[in-house]
Design an enzyme around this catalytic site. Structure first.
Site: not given
Length: 411
Positions: A129, A191
């Site tokens: 992330d 993602d």
């Protein structure tokens, strides 16, 4: 220099400085298409700025960032700027886009404050992330804010992300098994496609060629293995770390392992559109169109999906405005990449329909809460972030509005 000339010079400098400080962008007219789709783009941008006027004075703790507004509440719930919380980059990113869309220097000043509090995150290697965390903040600061001193931070961040690449698998490892003990080997989630933008950027700005190669390989492997025959995406794939075989197809935030989580499909649409933009490899454009067309075929009339397509038949299931915002932004880019005029118009019109719907009273937070958008769902399957305002929904919404504004200015 005489006293009168000197005075006039100082007045001129002051006028120029004040003019730059408040260099509001020229108002833009309503956007209309041949199919009679009309949105008041300027109003929707103005609404975002008005919401920031309300929320920014409340968000003064630089050790935290806004994450969500709970159902029936009005103010942002703030969470710590911690290396394991993936959403920290979206709030400064919103401020950078607000500056770009409006010309208001106030938002640039706020964006700088909000960006520079987590420089140390450039060394994160525990998860994927870091791309979400650093590029909306430092990347936009470099591109929009002219903060060239952010370059080294972005290059370090890209190398940190690349350290998670497993050549045996061909993807970047998303999560650690310690964080998610359900899976024992190499985990990649859809993602992760969004984080490739950081690698592409770094490769173009002095980083090693391997950063580009890793991004392309990840996209190729995901394209081959992460999508079902019907072109919908799984959320989580577990790979054998040694031979790269797929061990399991799972979900973390969708309804079930075999269901079609709408934001997962949205990440794919955005991700492959971006990969084509960076590589100009037509196979990525073709794939972006295929998964986009699948996504569009599953939408309801208002263009905002249910949080999972496989529960959409139940009118009591919650919507996910964040997925709509992600795809609306991607579609504006995609409409400029495809060759056929009918595809250009189809994607552009779909984006406008989505933005019109998101800006309507049904989804707008104006007069109701401090966000831009309501009715997003982060992780219903985990029992939280259900029918709330989410910071990343606002981020992709204002990105889409800014992209549309740029398209109109070019016209």
């Amino acid at each position: 220099m005489g006293s009168i000339t000197k005075s006039l010079f100082l007045i001129g400098v002051l006028a120029f400085t004040v003019g730059c400080k408040n260099s509001k962008k020229e108002p833009i007219s309503k956007v209309e298409t041949e199919n009679n789709i009309t949105i008041d783009l300027q109003k929707q941008i103005d609404d975002c700025e008005a919401q920031l006027e309300i929320s920014v004075p409340k968000l003064t703790d630089l050790t935290k960032h806004p994450r969500l507004i709970e159902t029936n509440e009005t103010e942002w719930k703030q969470v710590p700027n911690h290396k394991l919380i993936w959403t920290s980059g979206f709030y400064p990113g919103i401020l950078w886009y607000a500056y770009h869309a409006t010309g208001n220097e106030r938002w640039k000043e706020e964006a700088i404050k909000r960006t520079e509090v987590f420089e140390d995150f450039k060394n994160i290697t525990e998860h994927h992330d870091i791309g979400f965390m650093m590029f909306p903040a430092y990347g936009l600061g470099y591109e929009i804010g002219g903060k060239k001193e952010y370059k080294d931070i972005l290059l370090t961040s890209a190398n940190s992300l690349a350290s998670r690449f497993n050549p045996n698998v061909g993807t970047i490892r998303s999560w650690s098994n310690k964080m998610h003990p359900r899976w024992q080997q190499h985990i990649t989630i859809i993602d992760n496609m969004l984080n490739l933008e950081l690698l592409f950027w770094a490769a173009k700005h002095g980083g090693d060629q391997k950063l580009y190669d890793i991004a392309v390989t990840h996209a190729e492997t995901t394209m081959e293995k992460h999508f079902r025959p019907d072109l919908t995406s799984w959320h989580v794939l577990e790979y054998d770390s040694i031979n790269g075989n797929v061990l399991n197809h799972h979900t973390k935030q969708g309804y079930a392992d075999d269901s079609r989580w709408s934001r997962g499909q949205a990440w794919g649409v955005y991700g492959y559109t971006m990969v084509y933009k960076e590589t100009k490899d037509k196979k990525f454009l073709d794939f972006a169109q295929k998964i986009t067309d699948k996504y569009l075929s599953l939408l309801p009339e208002d263009m905002v999906p249910c949080w999972d397509f496989d529960v959409a038949h139940d009118p009591n299931e919650e919507k996910d405005a964040s997925a709509a915002a992600v795809v609306a932004s991607a579609l504006l880019d995609l409409s400029t990449f495809v060759e056929k005029k009918e595809d250009q118009e189809r994607y552009y019109n779909a984006a406008l329909k989505m933005l019109k719907s998101l800006g309507s009273d049904k989804y707008s937070a104006v007069g109701k809460a401090d966000a831009f958008l309501l009715h997003s769902t982060g992780a219903k399957s985990l029992g939280h972030e259900i029918d709330v305002a989410l910071i990343y929904a606002d981020y992709y919404y204002i990105e889409a509005l800014d992209r549309l504004r740029k398209m109109q200015e070019k016209k």
